[in-house]
Design a protein around this motif. Structure first.
Motif, short mmCIF file in Angstrom:
data_model
loop_
_atom_site.label_atom_id
_atom_site.label_comp_id
_atom_site.label_asym_id
_atom_site.label_seq_id
_atom_site.Cartn_x
_atom_site.Cartn_y
_atom_site.Cartn_z
N ASN A 1 28.85 2.68 -17.84
CA ASN A 1 29.00 2.59 -19.31
C ASN A 1 29.19 3.96 -19.96
N GLY A 2 29.43 4.99 -19.16
CA GLY A 2 29.70 6.32 -19.71
C GLY A 2 31.19 6.60 -19.74
N PRO A 3 31.58 7.82 -20.08
CA PRO A 3 33.00 8.17 -20.14
C PRO A 3 33.66 8.05 -18.77
N GLU A 4 34.74 7.31 -18.68
CA GLU A 4 35.42 7.13 -17.40
C GLU A 4 36.10 8.41 -16.94
N THR A 5 36.31 9.35 -17.85
CA THR A 5 37.00 10.59 -17.50
C THR A 5 36.09 11.60 -16.83
N ILE A 6 34.80 11.31 -16.73
CA ILE A 6 33.85 12.25 -16.11
C ILE A 6 33.36 11.66 -14.79
N GLY A 7 33.95 12.11 -13.70
CA GLY A 7 33.52 11.64 -12.40
C GLY A 7 34.68 11.52 -11.43
N ASP A 8 34.32 11.39 -10.16
CA ASP A 8 35.33 11.29 -9.11
C ASP A 8 36.12 9.98 -9.24
N PHE A 9 37.33 9.99 -8.64
CA PHE A 9 38.13 8.77 -8.49
C PHE A 9 37.81 8.19 -7.11
N SER A 10 36.77 7.40 -7.03
CA SER A 10 36.31 6.90 -5.73
C SER A 10 36.04 8.10 -4.82
N SER A 11 36.80 8.25 -3.75
CA SER A 11 36.55 9.38 -2.83
C SER A 11 37.32 10.63 -3.22
N LEU A 12 38.18 10.55 -4.24
CA LEU A 12 38.97 11.70 -4.68
C LEU A 12 38.12 12.55 -5.61
N LYS A 13 37.97 13.82 -5.29
CA LYS A 13 36.97 14.66 -5.96
C LYS A 13 37.54 15.34 -7.21
N GLN A 14 36.86 15.09 -8.34
CA GLN A 14 37.35 15.59 -9.61
C GLN A 14 37.12 17.09 -9.76
N MET A 15 38.16 17.76 -10.26
CA MET A 15 38.05 19.18 -10.56
C MET A 15 37.69 19.38 -12.02
N LEU A 16 37.08 20.51 -12.32
CA LEU A 16 36.64 20.83 -13.69
C LEU A 16 37.73 21.64 -14.38
N THR A 17 38.69 20.95 -14.94
CA THR A 17 39.84 21.65 -15.52
C THR A 17 39.49 22.39 -16.80
N ALA A 18 38.28 22.23 -17.29
CA ALA A 18 37.85 23.05 -18.43
C ALA A 18 37.58 24.49 -18.00
N ASP A 19 37.45 24.73 -16.70
CA ASP A 19 37.24 26.09 -16.22
C ASP A 19 38.55 26.87 -16.38
N HIS A 20 38.50 27.96 -17.13
CA HIS A 20 39.72 28.69 -17.47
C HIS A 20 40.41 29.27 -16.24
N GLN A 21 39.62 29.78 -15.31
CA GLN A 21 40.23 30.38 -14.12
C GLN A 21 40.88 29.31 -13.24
N LEU A 22 40.22 28.17 -13.10
CA LEU A 22 40.85 27.08 -12.35
C LEU A 22 42.17 26.70 -13.01
N GLY A 23 42.16 26.62 -14.33
CA GLY A 23 43.39 26.31 -15.04
C GLY A 23 44.49 27.31 -14.75
N ASN A 24 44.14 28.58 -14.76
CA ASN A 24 45.13 29.62 -14.46
C ASN A 24 45.69 29.44 -13.05
N ASP A 25 44.83 29.12 -12.10
CA ASP A 25 45.28 28.97 -10.71
C ASP A 25 46.20 27.76 -10.57
N LEU A 26 45.86 26.65 -11.22
CA LEU A 26 46.71 25.46 -11.14
C LEU A 26 48.06 25.72 -11.80
N ILE A 27 48.06 26.41 -12.91
CA ILE A 27 49.33 26.75 -13.56
C ILE A 27 50.21 27.56 -12.62
N ARG A 28 49.61 28.55 -11.99
CA ARG A 28 50.39 29.42 -11.10
C ARG A 28 50.91 28.64 -9.88
N ILE A 29 50.12 27.75 -9.35
CA ILE A 29 50.56 26.94 -8.21
C ILE A 29 51.82 26.16 -8.56
#
Length: 602
Positions: free
Chosen positions: A230-258
């Motif tokens: 009953n919480g936000p569906e956007t917070i948590g893994d997709f079954s076995s697929l592991k959710q990344m924290l895209t609010a992290d600025h450095q992770l965002g920079n790395d994904l953009i560059r990829i």
């Protein structure tokens, strides 16, 4: 050897991703993406020119199946002329980046779909005819597609990685408010108790943990298990697929560059972004803007991004373009898959919803999206429209046992309607060959197309109907760029309005300059319709004749010339009522018929 986005296996630094392939000239973008239509396919399920589907003969090509069937990127290339002849302008295919490779009971081989990525810089060998030459095979497809005048759209994942670590309970865990202890997986898929911290893993082999090196940080992953009940569906893994924290600025920079690197490396023309609404909103905005500006810098002036927002108009408006009433200069993702239309259009075309449900959706969109623009202009004009896809449990086309062709006209009517509405139409692979999967799982609509007898038949009625419709759309610019108006209809010539009953008639116009194209769709699967539809009086004088540009029936009835009526009771789309005068067109349609009507030019 370590793999980094700053030192990938091509011999160049990625401080400037445009240098990914020195001396390579990238293919320019389309002038306008509405000139294209998109064919969406699953790589593993489309074609393999050298081997039959792996499930056969024990399991039919179109049966529910959760493993790899063996489709390849080379198989797509093998059918480019087939797709070009169909009229395809762009191919969107499921992710080809490297998914978790381990099997043997620690996971099933369900990653045939490509959404469980373990290495965001390299290709999945299982989707290629020669794993040692995967890069060359993908590049050959893209280069050959461009030579055919077909653009390439990558399906990309930013929200999650594959099953790259385990919790104490296994691949999945119940939700917790704080990050849990995890054990990163080795190359064979076993969780390692001595690998609780990703950045401390000593030189993991290529199939272990997650790559590239920059992504191997615990802090980049939520590690909180499944979404809270009953919480936000956007917070948590997709079954076995592991959710990344895209609010992290450095992770965002790395994904953009990829993904900037991948554009330059393979000459990609667009991105479909998986699970866009699960991303941090600020990152989604940053990513869309950064990809567009990078593409501009390397000669792709109209790179196209559209996202999956499986939700309503309000949620879509939060994740695309820029809201002109708000501050900020960044323009995010260009467009969205048109789920609000999908929630209504297939049901309406099957006679299960009234035409007024589709009209109401568009009326609401005008208000919700009125301040949202993209780099192309009005964002909703570039929504990607569709009738079905790989995440549903049934395809649009229904073929009942005992009367398998009962709804053939319903399918061809639907294809033509989709191609006439605003947006960029998208056809799901196999629709042109009459695939009609239905069941209790999305696996029922993920058939191995090439296992079907006569799988790529260019004389199939659906193939021919889509090809004709695509040609009409290409020949008449109003169907691509025209303003869009729903038209009241009447059965008695006096009372006009929008059909409010199931199995009703939908009518609309596309107007470009002085040209009006009128589209009339009779969704009733048993009864015909004879009546009148209102058209633009300023463009069509009394006596103006319309010809049938397209009908899905063999002997359609030509409409009578336009007439001027002095009085009528007209219930307008916006709820108002007027009394005429009006210019109307008398039409006659059989059950499940669509007519696309236009005046002769010249």
């Amino acid at each position: 050897m370590a793999t980094s986005i700053y030192a990938p296996e091509v011999q160049t630094e990625l401080d400037s991703p445009r240098l990914a392939v020195p001396g390579k000239t990238l293919t320019p973008s389309p002038d306008d993406w509405r000139d294209q239509w998109i064919y969406f396919l699953m790589v593993d399920r489309f074609n393999n020119p050298t081997s039959p589907p792996s499930s056969m003969p024990a399991i039919p090509y179109d049966a529910k199946y959760g493993g790899f069937q063996g489709g390849t990127v080379a198989g797509i290339r093998h059918k480019l002329s087939y797709l070009k002849d169909l009229g395809v302008g762009a191919i969107w295919f499921t992710p080809v980046l490297k998914n978790c490779q381990f099997l043997d009971g620690r996971t099933d081989d369900g990653s045939y779909h490509g959404y469980g990525i373990q290495d965001f810089l390299h290709l999945d060998p299982r989707l290629f005819s020669d794993a040692a030459k995967a890069d060359e095979e993908l590049q050959a497809l893209i280069d050959d597609a461009h030579a055919h005048g077909i653009y390439i759209v990558f399906d990309i994942v930013l929200n999650h990685a594959g099953d790259v670590f385990a919790y104490a309970s296994g691949s999945e865990a119940d939700h917790s408010d704080a990050p849990q202890t995890v054990h990163w997986r080795d190359a064979d898929g076993y969780p390692r108790a001595d690998w609780p911290v990703a950045e401390d893993i000593p030189n993991p082999p290529p199939d272990a943990a997650v790559f590239p090196d920059e992504l191997r940080r615990n802090a980049f992953f939520r590690r909180q298990g499944k979404p809270e009940h009953n919480g936000p569906e956007t917070i948590g893994d997709f079954s076995s697929l592991k959710q990344m924290l895209t609010a992290d600025h450095q992770l965002g920079n790395d994904l953009i560059r990829i993904f900037q690197y991948l554009i330059a490396r393979y000459d990609i023309d667009g991105f479909r972004i998986d699970t866009l609404k699960f991303l941090d909103r600020e990152f989604a905005l940053r990513f869309g803007n950064a990809i567009r500006e990078f593409a501009l810098s390397v000669g792709k002036k109209n790179f196209f991004t559209y996202g999956e927002v499986y939700d309503n108009e309000w949620k879509i408006s939060e994740y695309i373009g820029r809201n002109v009433s708000a501050s900020g200069d960044l323009v995010g993702v260009d467009a969205s898959l048109d789920f609000p239309l999908f929630f209504r259009l297939p049901g309406m075309l099957k006679g299960l919803l009234p035409p007024s449900s589709v009209v109401g959706m568009y009326q609401a969109r005008k208000q919700i999206e009125r301040d949202v623009i993209s780099s192309h202009g009005e964002a909703t004009r570039f929504f990607v429209t569709f009738l079905d896809n790989h995440d549903q449990k049934q395809r649009f086309y229904f073929s009942p046992q005992g009367d398998p062709h009962r709804y053939d006209d319903q399918a061809t009517m639907a294809f033509a309607c989709l191609f006439s509405l605003p947006g960029i139409p998208c056809i799901y692979y196999g629709s042109e060959q009459g695939l009609h999967g239905i069941g209790d799982s999305d696996q029922n609509v993920r058939e191995a197309l090439w296992g079907k007898p006569h799988a790529f038949d260019r004389q199939h009625p659906f193939y021919r109907a889509i090809r004709r419709t695509a040609r009409i759309r290409r020949e008449h610019p109003a169907l691509r760029y025209g303003r869009f108006y729903f038209r009241p209809i009447s059965g008695d010539g006096f009372h006009f309005g929008i059909s409010t009953f199931n199995g009703g008639v939908l009518a609309f116009s596309r107007i470009l300059n002085d040209q009006e194209i009128v589209v009339v769709v009779n969704t009733n699967d048993q009864s015909g319709f004879s009546g009148a539809v209102i058209i633009d009086a300023s463009l069509n004088p009394a006596g103006a004749g319309f010809e049938i540009l397209f009908s899905n029936k063999k002997k359609p009835v030509k409409p009578s010339p336009a007439v001027r009526i002095a009085a009528a009771e007209i219930h307008e789309v916006d709820g108002g009522v007027s009394g005429g005068p009006a210019t109307v067109l008398a039409v006659s349609l059989a059950a499940m018929e669509i007519q696309i009507l236009g005046r002769p030019i010249g």
